[in-house]
Scaffold this motif. Structure first.
Motif, mmCIF file in Angstrom:
data_model
loop_
_atom_site.group_PDB
_atom_site.id
_atom_site.type_symbol
_atom_site.label_atom_id
_atom_site.label_comp_id
_atom_site.label_asym_id
_atom_site.label_seq_id
_atom_site.Cartn_x
_atom_site.Cartn_y
_atom_site.Cartn_z
ATOM 1 N N GLY A 175 45.336 23.256 -4.617
ATOM 2 C CA GLY A 175 44.750 22.894 -5.222
ATOM 3 C C GLY A 175 43.607 24.357 -5.645
ATOM 4 O O GLY A 175 43.706 25.026 -6.441
ATOM 5 N N VAL A 176 41.938 23.471 -5.002
ATOM 6 C CA VAL A 176 40.998 24.688 -5.542
ATOM 7 C C VAL A 176 41.185 25.344 -4.812
ATOM 8 O O VAL A 176 40.449 26.520 -4.518
ATOM 9 C CB VAL A 176 39.988 23.250 -5.378
ATOM 10 C CG1 VAL A 176 39.676 22.073 -6.196
ATOM 11 C CG2 VAL A 176 39.777 23.500 -3.851
ATOM 12 N N MET A 177 41.935 26.007 -3.470
ATOM 13 C CA MET A 177 42.088 27.628 -3.218
ATOM 14 C C MET A 177 42.590 28.102 -3.737
ATOM 15 O O MET A 177 41.558 29.268 -3.718
ATOM 16 C CB MET A 177 42.411 26.597 -1.660
ATOM 17 C CG MET A 177 42.265 25.717 -0.360
ATOM 18 S SD MET A 177 41.781 26.433 0.695
ATOM 19 C CE MET A 177 42.345 26.478 1.440
ATOM 20 N N ARG A 178 43.649 27.648 -4.398
ATOM 21 C CA ARG A 178 43.652 29.281 -5.506
ATOM 22 C C ARG A 178 44.015 28.639 -7.297
ATOM 23 O O ARG A 178 45.575 27.777 -7.460
ATOM 24 C CB ARG A 178 45.385 30.013 -4.810
ATOM 25 C CG ARG A 178 45.524 30.895 -6.441
ATOM 26 C CD ARG A 178 46.515 31.995 -5.869
ATOM 27 N NE ARG A 178 45.907 32.758 -4.438
ATOM 28 C CZ ARG A 178 45.240 33.816 -4.174
ATOM 29 N NH1 ARG A 178 44.352 33.965 -5.650
ATOM 30 N NH2 ARG A 178 44.920 34.597 -3.339
ATOM 31 N N GLY A 179 42.925 27.870 -7.183
ATOM 32 C CA GLY A 179 42.463 27.711 -8.799
ATOM 33 C C GLY A 179 42.736 28.601 -10.220
ATOM 34 O O GLY A 179 42.934 29.994 -9.315
ATOM 35 N N VAL A 191 31.311 34.817 -3.758
ATOM 36 C CA VAL A 191 31.482 33.368 -2.287
ATOM 37 C C VAL A 191 32.474 32.171 -3.310
ATOM 38 O O VAL A 191 32.067 32.584 -4.598
ATOM 39 C CB VAL A 191 30.349 32.891 -2.102
ATOM 40 C CG1 VAL A 191 30.829 31.371 -1.215
ATOM 41 C CG2 VAL A 191 29.300 33.242 -1.183
ATOM 42 N N GLY A 192 33.668 32.080 -3.129
ATOM 43 C CA GLY A 192 34.503 30.655 -3.642
ATOM 44 C C GLY A 192 34.139 29.317 -3.395
ATOM 45 O O GLY A 192 34.833 28.805 -2.188
ATOM 46 N N VAL A 193 33.150 28.671 -3.843
ATOM 47 C CA VAL A 193 32.504 27.941 -3.910
ATOM 48 C C VAL A 193 33.608 26.406 -4.040
ATOM 49 O O VAL A 193 33.660 25.739 -3.422
ATOM 50 C CB VAL A 193 31.177 27.791 -5.078
ATOM 51 C CG1 VAL A 193 30.153 26.636 -4.483
ATOM 52 C CG2 VAL A 193 29.504 29.612 -4.548
HETATM 53 P P1 ATP Z 1 42.097 36.674 -3.630
HETATM 54 O O1 ATP Z 1 42.628 37.676 -2.246
HETATM 55 O O2 ATP Z 1 41.788 35.259 -2.778
HETATM 56 O O3 ATP Z 1 42.436 36.743 -4.859
HETATM 57 P P2 ATP Z 1 39.817 38.238 -4.660
HETATM 58 O O4 ATP Z 1 40.518 38.923 -3.273
HETATM 59 O O5 ATP Z 1 40.872 38.337 -5.580
HETATM 60 O O6 ATP Z 1 40.278 36.656 -4.462
HETATM 61 P P3 ATP Z 1 37.113 37.879 -5.692
HETATM 62 O O7 ATP Z 1 37.358 38.994 -6.473
HETATM 63 O O8 ATP Z 1 36.755 39.108 -4.442
HETATM 64 O O9 ATP Z 1 38.776 37.080 -5.095
HETATM 65 O O10 ATP Z 1 36.428 37.012 -6.295
HETATM 66 C C1 ATP Z 1 35.490 36.319 -4.885
HETATM 67 C C2 ATP Z 1 35.781 35.562 -4.149
HETATM 68 O O11 ATP Z 1 36.161 34.640 -5.502
HETATM 69 C C3 ATP Z 1 36.637 35.305 -3.015
HETATM 70 O O12 ATP Z 1 36.405 35.492 -1.774
HETATM 71 C C4 ATP Z 1 36.778 33.982 -3.525
HETATM 72 O O13 ATP Z 1 36.711 33.209 -2.194
HETATM 73 C C5 ATP Z 1 36.786 33.371 -4.334
HETATM 74 N N1 ATP Z 1 38.515 33.748 -5.720
HETATM 75 C C6 ATP Z 1 38.624 34.246 -5.879
HETATM 76 N N2 ATP Z 1 40.380 34.087 -6.377
HETATM 77 C C7 ATP Z 1 40.035 32.376 -5.936
HETATM 78 C C8 ATP Z 1 40.429 31.646 -6.564
HETATM 79 N N3 ATP Z 1 42.121 31.742 -7.709
HETATM 80 N N4 ATP Z 1 40.597 29.871 -6.701
HETATM 81 C C9 ATP Z 1 39.253 29.946 -6.230
HETATM 82 N N5 ATP Z 1 38.680 31.033 -5.241
HETATM 83 C C10 ATP Z 1 38.586 31.905 -6.189
#
Ligand code: ATP
Ligand code: MG
Ligand code: MG
Ligand code: MG
Length: 441
Positions: A148-152, A320-322
């Protein structure tokens, strides 16, 4: 809000496509709907939560001394070519061509654009230090959008940036964000642990991922359980007090906490007594990073120093991943019946349940309570639908509002209503309508 008029399309069955509990519950509670892979529409109930989280993130950024602006989602490829990331980013970047065949992209992050904005507005050391942030949608064409929205693919991120004259000043900015993150996540009802993360070619120790422990998380983590017992929330924290900031950072970085990328088993065993070792999984909800002059050099973001030299600005970025947090909070707070919202982010404070619409006295009592709560500024969702008591209880438990105020004909005959907590151990008590109102306002 009256539920009979509210757009909250709940589902009785678990949707097959949802693999983890937060995704299932968000769909079942009518918070989001998928528009296409990894891209979601936020329905009224979900959008309320998203905005609540956004507001807490905003308040803590403001308190830490950052200023909010808003950059666009669509960016020109030019700056990304200058920084070298246009090629490096690869397929995760969504590339777009406009009618003039100019190369555009949907921003996956904003270091390039903010550096350009800042370089045009700051010329001298007197313009530093500064911190800017925005809360804006990002797009990353994830290989495997899921949960879901966790990895959108489209997701809402708060990204902040700091601009400083030298390393020491940049480090103080970093530490203020570090504390802001701890406080933000604590206010959201989460225990997020700062874990040492890779700094890449920059080196040093100024990169942390903030991770919420959850078996459904995608990061493998190793940490000291002591983090779980430590409370970081003091009232009225003063971010300008460098010593206070330093104290919080020192404590948090003294405990072992690393993801698999940086994990060192020998040190883990040496530093953490066996019964305090946590080995499991977690969700990355934030990431802070000092990257020095990585963007200011290629993009020419320079300032003059007091002795008239020209130097590149030291920068950091803080994400922050809002939207991910909405799922993350549910992962951390639910039971077999549904979501249990922390008070700070709940879409409504109270669910008012009318057990018998057809009973004129019961309905009159509910309308009165509803009016009093609204009057007092309490956000209340009034279940005034013509449904069975069982269906109403199930909906209320599913959407997880902190309080349920249940009104039925039988109780009213004895002058009482029932007030029930959704969280904790589900305490319930019978009390007069007036006493119930007094408790809720
Ligand atoms: P991940 O390891 O989960 O792919 P990331 O290290 O690529 O995340 P960052 O570039 O550090 O992500 O971005 C900052 C924040 O944005 C992350 O800590 C996460 O909370 C959020 N985020 C990143 N990718 C996603 C995604 N695809 N969907 C939702 N939130 C995301
Ligand atoms: Mg990623
Ligand atoms: Mg990551
Ligand atoms: Mg990251």
């Amino acid at each position: 809000m009256r539920l009979s008029q509210y757009f909250m399309p709940t589902l009785r069955e678990n949707p097959k496509e949802a693999e983890i509990v937060s995704h299932r519950l968000m769909l079942r509670a009518g918070m989001v709907r998928q528009a296409s892979a990894g891209i979601y529409s936020w329905l009224p109930l979900g959008y309320r939560v998203l905005r609540r989280i956004e507001q807490i993130v905003r308040e803590e950024q403001d308190a830490a001394g950052w200023q909010e602006l808003l950059m666009p989602t669509i960016q020109s490829a030019d700056l990304w070519k200058q920084s070298g990331r246009y090629d490096d980013y690869g397929k995760e970047m969504l590339r777009i061509q406009d009618r003039h065949e100019r190369e555009m992209l949907y921003g996956p992050t904003n270091e390039e654009l903010i550096t350009e904005i800042f370089r045009n507005g700051a010329k001298s050391y007197r313009d530093l230090p500064k911190g800017l942030y925005h809360i804006q949608w990002k797009f990353r064409d994830e290989v495997r959008p899921r949960f879901g929205v966790m990895r959108g693919r489209e997701f809402l991120m708060k990204d902040a940036y700091s601009f400083d004259l030298d390393y020491d000043s940049a480090k103080r900015a970093y530490q203020r964000q570090f504390v802001a993150y701890l406080r933000t996540f604590a206010r959201l009802g989460l225990k997020a642990i700062p874990m040492e993360a890779d700094t890449g070619p920059i080196g040093g120790d100024l990169s942390h991922e903030f991770i919420v422990l959850a078996e459904t998380g995608e990061s493998e983590v190793f940490c000291d359980r002591e983090f779980l017992d430590h409370d970081v929330l003091e009232a009225d924290f003063n971010y300008q007090d460098d010593a206070a900031v330093q104290k919080v950072v020192d404590y948090s970085t003294s405990l072992y906490a690393r993801t698999d990328e940086k994990h060192d088993q020998a040190r883990f065993e040496a530093d953490v007594p066996e019964q305090r070792r946590y080995v499991g999984r977690g969700i990355e909800v934030g990431h802070i990073f000092y990257f020095g002059t990585k963007y200011s050099e290629p993009l020419g973001a320079l300032v003059t120093t007091p002795d008239d030299q020209t130097v590149p600005i030291h920068m950091g970025s803080y994400g922050v991943g809002v939207s991910r947090l909405v799922g993350g909070i549910i992962e951390a707070s639910h039971d077999e019946n549904g979501i249990i919202w922390p008070e700070s982010v709940a879409p409504f404070h109270v669910g008012l349940v009318n057990l018998r619409i057809a009973d004129a006295d019961c309905t009159a009592a509910c309308d009165k309570l509803y009016g009093q709560l609204v009057e007092a500024g309490v956000e209340v969702l009034h279940d005034d639908r013509d449904e069975s008591a069982g269906a109403k209880f199930a909906s209320m438990d599913l959407i997880g509002l902190p309080w349920q105020l249940v009104v039925g004909p039988r109780g009213l005959k004895n002058g009482v209503v029932e007030l029930k907590r959704r969280g904790g151990n589900g305490e319930r008590e019978e009390l007069s309508p007036e006493a119930a109102i007094a408790k809720l306002v």
